[in-house]
Design a protein around this motif. Structure first.
Motif, PDB file in Angstrom:
ATOM      1  N   HIS A 212      -4.607   6.117  -3.622  1.00 41.68           N
ATOM      2  CA  HIS A 212      -5.236   4.864  -3.202  1.00 41.68           C
ATOM      3  C   HIS A 212      -4.841   4.455  -1.782  1.00 41.68           C
ATOM      4  O   HIS A 212      -5.676   4.018  -0.986  1.00 41.68           O
ATOM      5  CB  HIS A 212      -4.840   3.773  -4.201  1.00 41.68           C
ATOM      6  CG  HIS A 212      -5.414   2.432  -3.908  1.00 41.68           C
ATOM      7  ND1 HIS A 212      -6.672   2.059  -4.308  1.00 41.68           N
ATOM      8  CD2 HIS A 212      -4.894   1.374  -3.250  1.00 41.68           C
ATOM      9  CE1 HIS A 212      -6.898   0.816  -3.899  1.00 41.68           C
ATOM     10  NE2 HIS A 212      -5.833   0.372  -3.264  1.00 41.68           N
TER      11      HIS A 212
ATOM     12  N   HIS B 178      -7.061   3.719   1.771  1.00 42.96           N
ATOM     13  CA  HIS B 178      -7.000   2.621   2.748  1.00 42.96           C
ATOM     14  C   HIS B 178      -6.688   3.162   4.144  1.00 42.96           C
ATOM     15  O   HIS B 178      -7.336   2.794   5.125  1.00 42.96           O
ATOM     16  CB  HIS B 178      -5.896   1.624   2.364  1.00 42.96           C
ATOM     17  CG  HIS B 178      -6.293   0.648   1.293  1.00 42.96           C
ATOM     18  ND1 HIS B 178      -7.364  -0.209   1.424  1.00 42.96           N
ATOM     19  CD2 HIS B 178      -5.734   0.360   0.097  1.00 42.96           C
ATOM     20  CE1 HIS B 178      -7.457  -0.965   0.337  1.00 42.96           C
ATOM     21  NE2 HIS B 178      -6.482  -0.641  -0.492  1.00 42.96           N
TER      22      HIS B 178
ATOM     23  N   SER C 157      -2.275  -4.549   2.431  1.00 44.55           N
ATOM     24  CA  SER C 157      -3.109  -4.966   1.296  1.00 44.55           C
ATOM     25  C   SER C 157      -2.287  -5.828   0.354  1.00 44.55           C
ATOM     26  O   SER C 157      -1.160  -6.228   0.677  1.00 44.55           O
ATOM     27  CB  SER C 157      -3.640  -3.719   0.582  1.00 44.55           C
ATOM     28  OG  SER C 157      -2.602  -3.092  -0.115  1.00 44.55           O
TER      29      SER C 157
ATOM     30  N   ASP D 118     -10.358  -3.356  -1.972  1.00 45.02           N
ATOM     31  CA  ASP D 118     -10.478  -2.150  -2.782  1.00 45.02           C
ATOM     32  C   ASP D 118     -11.934  -1.747  -3.026  1.00 45.02           C
ATOM     33  O   ASP D 118     -12.784  -2.584  -3.312  1.00 45.02           O
ATOM     34  CB  ASP D 118      -9.753  -2.353  -4.117  1.00 45.02           C
ATOM     35  CG  ASP D 118      -8.256  -2.345  -3.907  1.00 45.02           C
ATOM     36  OD1 ASP D 118      -7.811  -1.968  -2.807  1.00 45.02           O
ATOM     37  OD2 ASP D 118      -7.527  -2.707  -4.846  1.00 45.02           O
TER      38      ASP D 118
HETATM   39 ZN    ZN Z   1      -5.934  -1.441  -2.219  1.00 47.11          ZN
END
Ligand code: ZN
Ligand code: KG4
Length: 339
Positions: free
Chosen positions: A112, A116, A136, A297
């Motif tokens: 993940h 980003h 984030s 996200d």
């Molecule tokens: Zn995220």
């Protein structure tokens, strides 16, 4: 031609994207559960998992439909493998693997944070050498990037992530969740020099961050009872921005990088963007900012990373940690955000 369908379920966004040839986004569907979790003041892991399970089938169908493809056109299925809420990740991973098995196509697990990290370069011919800052709700990470897949993690937060600090301070002020947008809105009416909040780790000599002391300083101020919400928001925001800009600038100089990639939900903050723009201009550098829709996200960034990976055969264990050893172990601990 290659078609990738990617699934993201690491926190409270259920997302599905369809990407063609690594750069053409055919579908980008996001169902935000923010309103569902708002009543709890933060993300509740089990509620998130149950909603992923309920929403994923229809989201996959609508992504396929809006991409204008047939199910059989999918060449590869990708999903976020971590870090994130473990049970939430499991829903997306299990669904994606089952889909890949059904279609007889390969599966790619994606980190993940790497999603980003590379998201500012969506549409670029390739990932340039750069200094990446991911800010984030779950992560604050400074990464020296030589190319896709070659990462040196320079620093991360020792406690709260930048977005988490925004969310927690918003909660202390009774401003609701998610807090970043609320704080930015109130800050616009406030005076950023009203309170001299701590800039932790600014002179630490390394690239790590710490935001929990800042949150505590705001709590003490609130406990004393006399405060003006816009001034608190503006001063808090200023403290976070100053640390992020200064650390990124020092890190880029230290590694000889002239491009800075800024990504993650907090990078939506206009004041933060303006200060990074001012900083890169002063140095004669370039700022690559993740496009609006892929800052928070989403599955487009997951598909984008998957397009740069060697597909695994279905059934492989698919732990992100196994394929991206250059990310430190704690990035895969699957910690929850605020609860
Ligand atoms: Zn995220
Ligand atoms: O990237 P993201 O969707 O989630 C994680 O992967 O963690 O980021 C969400 C975070 C939240 O903490 C939210 O408060 C923050 O991004 N955020 C902002 C703004 N918009 C979202 N923080 C500051 N200013 C904003 N405008």
């Amino acid at each position: 031609m290659s078609i990738i369908l990617a699934i993201e379920t690491s926190c409270d966004e259920t997302a599905v994207a369809v990407l063609k040839d690594g750069r053409e986004l055919l579908a980008d569907e996001v169902f935000s559960q923010a309103a569902i979790h708002a009543g709890y003041g933060g993300v509740v892991p089990e509620v998130a998992s149950r909603n992923h399970l309920a929403r994923l089938p229809e989201l996959v169908e609508s992504a396929i439909k809006s991409a204008g493809i047939a199910r059989q056109d999918i060449d590869l299925v990708a999903a976020t493998a971590g870090p994130g809420l473990p049970a939430a990740l499991l829903v997306g991973m299990a669904y994606a693997k089952a889909l890949a098995i059904g279609l007889g196509c390969p599966f790619v697990p994606v980190n993940h944070v790497e999603g980003h990290l590379l998201s500012p370069f969506f549409g670029w011919p390739e990932i340039p050498p750069h200094l990446g800052l991911v800010v984030s709700g779950g992560h604050t990470l400074l990464v020296n990037v030589e190319r896709a897949g070659a990462y040196e993690v320079l620093g991360s937060t020792l406690d709260d992530a930048a977005g988490e600090a925004f969310d927690k301070v918003a909660k202390l002020l009774g401003l609701g969740y998610p807090g970043g947008v609320e704080i930015e809105r109130w800050a616009a009416e406030g005076e950023r020099s009203a309170h001299d909040f701590p800039r932790a780790m600014l002179h630490s000599g390394n690239f790590d961050f710490s935001f929990s002391g800042l949150k505590t300083a705001v709590r003490y101020l609130i406990d004393r009872g006399e405060f003006h919400i816009p001034d608190v928001c503006a001063s808090f925001q200023e403290a976070v921005i100053e640390v992020l800009v200064r650390k990124a600038e020092t890190a880029a100089s230290a590694r000889g990088k002239t491009v800075i990639g800024l990504s993650g939900g907090v990078s939506s903050n206009r004041c933060l963007q303006a200060r990074f723009e001012e900083m890169v201009r002063r140095n004669g550098w370039e700022l690559a900012l993740a496009a609006g829709k892929i800052r928070t996200d989403n599955a487009a960034m997951i598909a984008y990373v998957a397009a740069m990976r060697e597909p695994l055969t279905v059934g492989a264990r698919g732990l992100a940690a196994d394929i991206f050893p250059s990310f430190s172990r704690e990035q895969f601990s699957g910690e929850s955000q605020l609860v």
